[in-house]
Design a protein around this motif. Structure first.
Motif, PDB file in Angstrom:
ATOM      1  N   ARG A   1     -12.471   5.958  -8.953  1.00  0.00           N
ATOM      2  CA  ARG A   1     -13.748   6.135  -9.658  1.00  0.00           C
ATOM      3  C   ARG A   1     -13.914   7.562 -10.170  1.00  0.00           C
ATOM      4  O   ARG A   1     -14.454   7.783 -11.255  1.00  0.00           O
ATOM      5  N   TRP A   2     -13.451   8.518  -9.391  1.00  0.00           N
ATOM      6  CA  TRP A   2     -13.606   9.923  -9.768  1.00  0.00           C
ATOM      7  C   TRP A   2     -12.504  10.407 -10.714  1.00  0.00           C
ATOM      8  O   TRP A   2     -12.607  11.490 -11.284  1.00  0.00           O
ATOM      9  N   GLY A   3     -11.431   9.622 -10.829  1.00  0.00           N
ATOM     10  CA  GLY A   3     -10.332  10.034 -11.684  1.00  0.00           C
ATOM     11  C   GLY A   3      -9.549  11.205 -11.139  1.00  0.00           C
ATOM     12  O   GLY A   3      -9.071  12.061 -11.896  1.00  0.00           O
ATOM     13  N   VAL A   4      -9.396  11.256  -9.809  1.00  0.00           N
ATOM     14  CA  VAL A   4      -8.639  12.346  -9.180  1.00  0.00           C
ATOM     15  C   VAL A   4      -7.467  11.762  -8.388  1.00  0.00           C
ATOM     16  O   VAL A   4      -7.505  10.604  -7.980  1.00  0.00           O
ATOM     17  N   PRO A   5      -6.413  12.551  -8.140  1.00  0.00           N
ATOM     18  CA  PRO A   5      -5.269  12.047  -7.378  1.00  0.00           C
ATOM     19  C   PRO A   5      -5.635  11.793  -5.919  1.00  0.00           C
ATOM     20  O   PRO A   5      -6.536  12.426  -5.369  1.00  0.00           O
ATOM     21  N   ALA A   6      -4.901  10.869  -5.325  1.00  0.00           N
ATOM     22  CA  ALA A   6      -5.064  10.579  -3.900  1.00  0.00           C
ATOM     23  C   ALA A   6      -3.704  10.677  -3.219  1.00  0.00           C
ATOM     24  O   ALA A   6      -2.698  10.186  -3.749  1.00  0.00           O
ATOM     25  N   ILE A   7      -3.683  11.297  -2.061  1.00  0.00           N
ATOM     26  CA  ILE A   7      -2.470  11.417  -1.261  1.00  0.00           C
ATOM     27  C   ILE A   7      -2.745  10.810   0.108  1.00  0.00           C
ATOM     28  O   ILE A   7      -3.696  11.195   0.797  1.00  0.00           O
ATOM     29  N   SER A   8      -1.913   9.873   0.502  1.00  0.00           N
ATOM     30  CA  SER A   8      -2.010   9.288   1.839  1.00  0.00           C
ATOM     31  C   SER A   8      -1.395  10.232   2.857  1.00  0.00           C
ATOM     32  O   SER A   8      -0.312  10.778   2.633  1.00  0.00           O
ATOM     33  N   LEU A   9      -2.099  10.446   3.969  1.00  0.00           N
ATOM     34  CA  LEU A   9      -1.517  11.131   5.128  1.00  0.00           C
ATOM     35  C   LEU A   9      -1.217  10.045   6.153  1.00  0.00           C
ATOM     36  O   LEU A   9      -2.106   9.606   6.887  1.00  0.00           O
ATOM     37  N   SER A  10       0.005   9.595   6.188  1.00  0.00           N
ATOM     38  CA  SER A  10       0.345   8.442   7.025  1.00  0.00           C
ATOM     39  C   SER A  10       0.689   8.874   8.441  1.00  0.00           C
ATOM     40  O   SER A  10       1.629   9.645   8.645  1.00  0.00           O
ATOM     41  N   PRO A  11      -0.031   8.348   9.442  1.00  0.00           N
ATOM     42  CA  PRO A  11       0.263   8.722  10.822  1.00  0.00           C
ATOM     43  C   PRO A  11       1.331   7.848  11.463  1.00  0.00           C
ATOM     44  O   PRO A  11       1.652   8.025  12.637  1.00  0.00           O
ATOM     45  N   ASN A  12       1.876   6.904  10.691  1.00  0.00           N
ATOM     46  CA  ASN A  12       2.913   6.037  11.252  1.00  0.00           C
ATOM     47  C   ASN A  12       3.878   5.595  10.152  1.00  0.00           C
ATOM     48  O   ASN A  12       3.849   6.140   9.045  1.00  0.00           O
ATOM     49  N   LEU A  13       4.716   4.640  10.457  1.00  0.00           N
ATOM     50  CA  LEU A  13       5.776   4.239   9.536  1.00  0.00           C
ATOM     51  C   LEU A  13       5.215   3.776   8.195  1.00  0.00           C
ATOM     52  O   LEU A  13       4.052   3.372   8.093  1.00  0.00           O
ATOM     53  N   VAL A  14       6.062   3.855   7.158  1.00  0.00           N
ATOM     54  CA  VAL A  14       5.666   3.473   5.812  1.00  0.00           C
ATOM     55  C   VAL A  14       6.571   2.356   5.316  1.00  0.00           C
ATOM     56  O   VAL A  14       7.607   2.049   5.919  1.00  0.00           O
ATOM     57  N   ALA A  15       6.177   1.761   4.199  1.00  0.00           N
ATOM     58  CA  ALA A  15       6.925   0.634   3.652  1.00  0.00           C
ATOM     59  C   ALA A  15       8.226   1.103   3.003  1.00  0.00           C
ATOM     60  O   ALA A  15       8.245   2.098   2.285  1.00  0.00           O
ATOM     61  N   TRP A  16       9.288   0.395   3.271  1.00  0.00           N
ATOM     62  CA  TRP A  16      10.575   0.652   2.649  1.00  0.00           C
ATOM     63  C   TRP A  16      10.811  -0.373   1.542  1.00  0.00           C
ATOM     64  O   TRP A  16      10.063  -1.348   1.412  1.00  0.00           O
ATOM     65  N   GLU A  17      11.850  -0.168   0.746  1.00  0.00           N
ATOM     66  CA  GLU A  17      12.177  -1.152  -0.286  1.00  0.00           C
ATOM     67  C   GLU A  17      12.661  -2.425   0.414  1.00  0.00           C
ATOM     68  O   GLU A  17      13.640  -2.404   1.155  1.00  0.00           O
ATOM     69  N   GLY A  18      11.941  -3.515   0.199  1.00  0.00           N
ATOM     70  CA  GLY A  18      12.239  -4.764   0.885  1.00  0.00           C
ATOM     71  C   GLY A  18      11.275  -5.082   2.010  1.00  0.00           C
ATOM     72  O   GLY A  18      11.358  -6.149   2.631  1.00  0.00           O
ATOM     73  N   TYR A  19      10.330  -4.166   2.291  1.00  0.00           N
ATOM     74  CA  TYR A  19       9.379  -4.372   3.389  1.00  0.00           C
ATOM     75  C   TYR A  19       8.573  -5.647   3.182  1.00  0.00           C
ATOM     76  O   TYR A  19       8.369  -6.423   4.130  1.00  0.00           O
ATOM     77  N   GLU A  20       8.113  -5.861   1.972  1.00  0.00           N
ATOM     78  CA  GLU A  20       7.261  -7.029   1.718  1.00  0.00           C
ATOM     79  C   GLU A  20       8.001  -8.320   2.047  1.00  0.00           C
ATOM     80  O   GLU A  20       7.482  -9.201   2.745  1.00  0.00           O
ATOM     81  N   GLU A  21       9.244  -8.432   1.552  1.00  0.00           N
ATOM     82  CA  GLU A  21      10.008  -9.661   1.767  1.00  0.00           C
ATOM     83  C   GLU A  21      10.408  -9.827   3.229  1.00  0.00           C
ATOM     84  O   GLU A  21      10.421 -10.950   3.755  1.00  0.00           O
ATOM     85  N   GLU A  22      10.724  -8.732   3.893  1.00  0.00           N
ATOM     86  CA  GLU A  22      11.256  -8.809   5.247  1.00  0.00           C
ATOM     87  C   GLU A  22      10.180  -8.887   6.322  1.00  0.00           C
ATOM     88  O   GLU A  22      10.408  -9.478   7.382  1.00  0.00           O
ATOM     89  N   VAL A  23       9.023  -8.264   6.075  1.00  0.00           N
ATOM     90  CA  VAL A  23       7.997  -8.171   7.120  1.00  0.00           C
ATOM     91  C   VAL A  23       6.676  -8.805   6.673  1.00  0.00           C
ATOM     92  O   VAL A  23       6.159  -9.721   7.319  1.00  0.00           O
ATOM     93  N   ALA A  24       6.111  -8.308   5.589  1.00  0.00           N
ATOM     94  CA  ALA A  24       4.748  -8.704   5.217  1.00  0.00           C
ATOM     95  C   ALA A  24       4.638 -10.178   4.862  1.00  0.00           C
ATOM     96  O   ALA A  24       3.723 -10.880   5.328  1.00  0.00           O
ATOM     97  N   GLU A  25       5.536 -10.666   4.028  1.00  0.00           N
ATOM     98  CA  GLU A  25       5.412 -12.059   3.585  1.00  0.00           C
ATOM     99  C   GLU A  25       5.584 -13.053   4.730  1.00  0.00           C
ATOM    100  O   GLU A  25       4.783 -13.987   4.864  1.00  0.00           O
ATOM    101  N   PRO A  26       6.587 -12.893   5.608  1.00  0.00           N
ATOM    102  CA  PRO A  26       6.659 -13.814   6.762  1.00  0.00           C
ATOM    103  C   PRO A  26       5.434 -13.716   7.675  1.00  0.00           C
ATOM    104  O   PRO A  26       4.964 -14.736   8.198  1.00  0.00           O
ATOM    105  N   MET A  27       4.912 -12.508   7.855  1.00  0.00           N
ATOM    106  CA  MET A  27       3.762 -12.318   8.737  1.00  0.00           C
ATOM    107  C   MET A  27       2.519 -13.005   8.178  1.00  0.00           C
ATOM    108  O   MET A  27       1.687 -13.532   8.925  1.00  0.00           O
ATOM    109  N   TRP A  28       2.387 -12.999   6.850  1.00  0.00           N
ATOM    110  CA  TRP A  28       1.201 -13.552   6.203  1.00  0.00           C
ATOM    111  C   TRP A  28       1.363 -15.005   5.754  1.00  0.00           C
ATOM    112  O   TRP A  28       0.392 -15.600   5.249  1.00  0.00           O
ATOM    113  N   ALA A  29       2.537 -15.590   5.943  1.00  0.00           N
ATOM    114  CA  ALA A  29       2.797 -16.931   5.405  1.00  0.00           C
ATOM    115  C   ALA A  29       1.760 -17.952   5.876  1.00  0.00           C
ATOM    116  O   ALA A  29       1.177 -18.688   5.062  1.00  0.00           O
ATOM    117  N   GLU A  30       1.489 -17.996   7.168  1.00  0.00           N
ATOM    118  CA  GLU A  30       0.538 -18.988   7.700  1.00  0.00           C
ATOM    119  C   GLU A  30      -0.913 -18.610   7.404  1.00  0.00           C
ATOM    120  O   GLU A  30      -1.698 -19.451   6.940  1.00  0.00           O
TER     121      GLU A  30
END
Length: 401
Positions: free
Chosen positions: A120-149
């Motif tokens: 809304r403000w038109g400014v950059p945002a930077i995540s400060l992640s306190p834990n692991l982040v998504a890798w290439e393939g994360y969605e197919e390997e983790v997120a999609e199976p977890m959310w399937a049901e």
């Protein structure tokens, strides 16, 4: 003369989400930036100690130390409160920042309003992640199976419909999944060694800086008792501490080991009275200065949260990982794969198994060698100073640094 840049940080009221960012905020303030920090009032004093100005807002999420049952047991139980909280918090934050919009937004991964506000403000945002982040393939390997049901249920479909409608109301057309899980820029506050599939993480987006711990002198010190040949700290963090049977197993495991001293942090839901007879070589507290103890400890029995895991690595302390929820199971497996920990799930964490794992870890020279190597690797990632440098680089790009 230009005014100092205004940086706004946003988080939720949980130790594991606030604590990792505090030293970065302190460093930015020390460098002359004006920093505000949107946080529920329970953490306002802790934020103010960094020199940032707290911007309090009312949250509907369970607070720090809440009964773990307050978070529910299913995936939808876990995620729905974050969306509901974001929707009700956004108008509060819009009003709080009206006329004082920041140049740059920093945010914890759980703060959905921060990303909406940055848009809304038109400014950059930077995540400060306190834990692991998504890798290439994360969605197919983790997120999609977890959310399937859950996706097939009316409740799951309603969750996504509500999320998408809220984003659309605020001019955001991204699907909720990449909105929440794929930031355009992220500073990762864990060692790269704890990141699964680190070779598949896009380092144009994600910068690993390792732990940003500070000295935490304000939390107090701890002295190793005379005659203690080995010290073990047992802590399940701040959220999943309602485990009296596990604590009793720890007392049995270490309470009569010659030369051993145990420091047991139980949290607010279990007291010393719940543990039965406690030997003289066991001290029981609802809270302890964890980092101060780890700097002098020989073993850490931990739930393998991101904060505790990296503190164990940073202090070179072998670990017994007893994961309780969320990313802790993956963290535990990463620690095992690094050769510095044993994993015992809660039901396996008997007194005999705990003692067996402890004696094997503390006397293993290969574990000690690996810990020293990881300590050195972690230190080279740059920590607090590098995190602040990366944030300032974004401000320079905006012409505000």
């Amino acid at each position: 003369m230009t005014s100092p840049a205004h940086i706004a940080m946003f988080s939720i009221a949980q130790h594991g989400h606030v604590n990792p960012s505090l030293e970065v905020i302190r460093e930015l303030v020390a460098r002359g930036h004006r920093v505000t920090y949107a946080i529920p009032p329970v953490f306002a004093e802790k934020v103010a100690e960094t020199g940032a100005r707290p911007v309090p807002y009312t949250s509907t999420l369970p607070g720090p130390g809440a009964d773990p049952e307050a978070w529910g047991t299913t995936l939808l139980d876990n995620v729905e409160p974050f969306l509901a909280d974001a929707i009700q918090a956004l108008p509060q934050l819009v009003e709080a920042y009206d006329g004082d919009e920041p140049d740059l937004v920093l945010h914890d991964i759980a703060s959905y309003p921060a990303r909406v506000l940055a848009h809304r403000w038109g400014v950059p945002a930077i995540s400060l992640s306190p834990n692991l982040v998504a890798w290439e393939g994360y969605e197919e390997e983790v997120a999609e199976p977890m959310w399937a049901e859950p996706r097939k249920t009316a409740r799951g479909q309603a969750y996504y419909a509500r999320f998408e409608a809220w984003l659309a109301e605020n001019g955001i057309t991204r699907h909720p999944d990449p909105f929440a899980g794929r930031p355009s820029r992220s500073i990762v506050l864990i060692p790269k060694a704890l990141q699964p599939h680190a070779d598949r993480v896009d380092e144009r987006v994600y910068s690993f800086v390792g732990p940003c711990q500070g000295d935490r002198a304000e939390q107090g010190d701890w002295q190793r008792p005379a005659g203690a040949d080995k010290v073990v700290l047992v802590s399940l963090g701040s959220a999943f501490t309602k485990q009296p049977a596990f604590y009793r197993a720890c007392v049995r495991a270490f309470g009569d080991l010659p030369g051993w001293h145990m420091v047991l942090q139980t949290g607010r839901h279990v007291s010393a009275a719940d543990l039965g007879d406690v030997p003289a070589n066991v001290e029981v507290h609802s809270w302890v200065p964890q980092l101060a103890i780890l700097r002098k400890a020989d073993l850490f029995v931990t739930h393998a949260g991101a904060g505790g895991s990296q503190e164990g690595l940073a202090t070179g302390t072998p670990m017994i990982a007893v994961p309780q929820a969320a990313d802790q199971f993956g963290n535990a497996d990463m620690l095992v794969s690094l050769g510095v920990a044993r994993r015992l799930d809660t039901e396996e964490a008997t007194a005999d198994r705990l003692r067996e794992a402890a004696l094997a870890l503390v006397d293993d020279p290969e574990v000690d060698r690996r810990l020293k190597s990881l300590q050195a690797e972690t230190a080279q990632e740059g920590g607090t100073r590098r995190a602040a440098d990366l944030i300032e680089a974004e401000l320079h790009r905006l012409g505000r640094g």
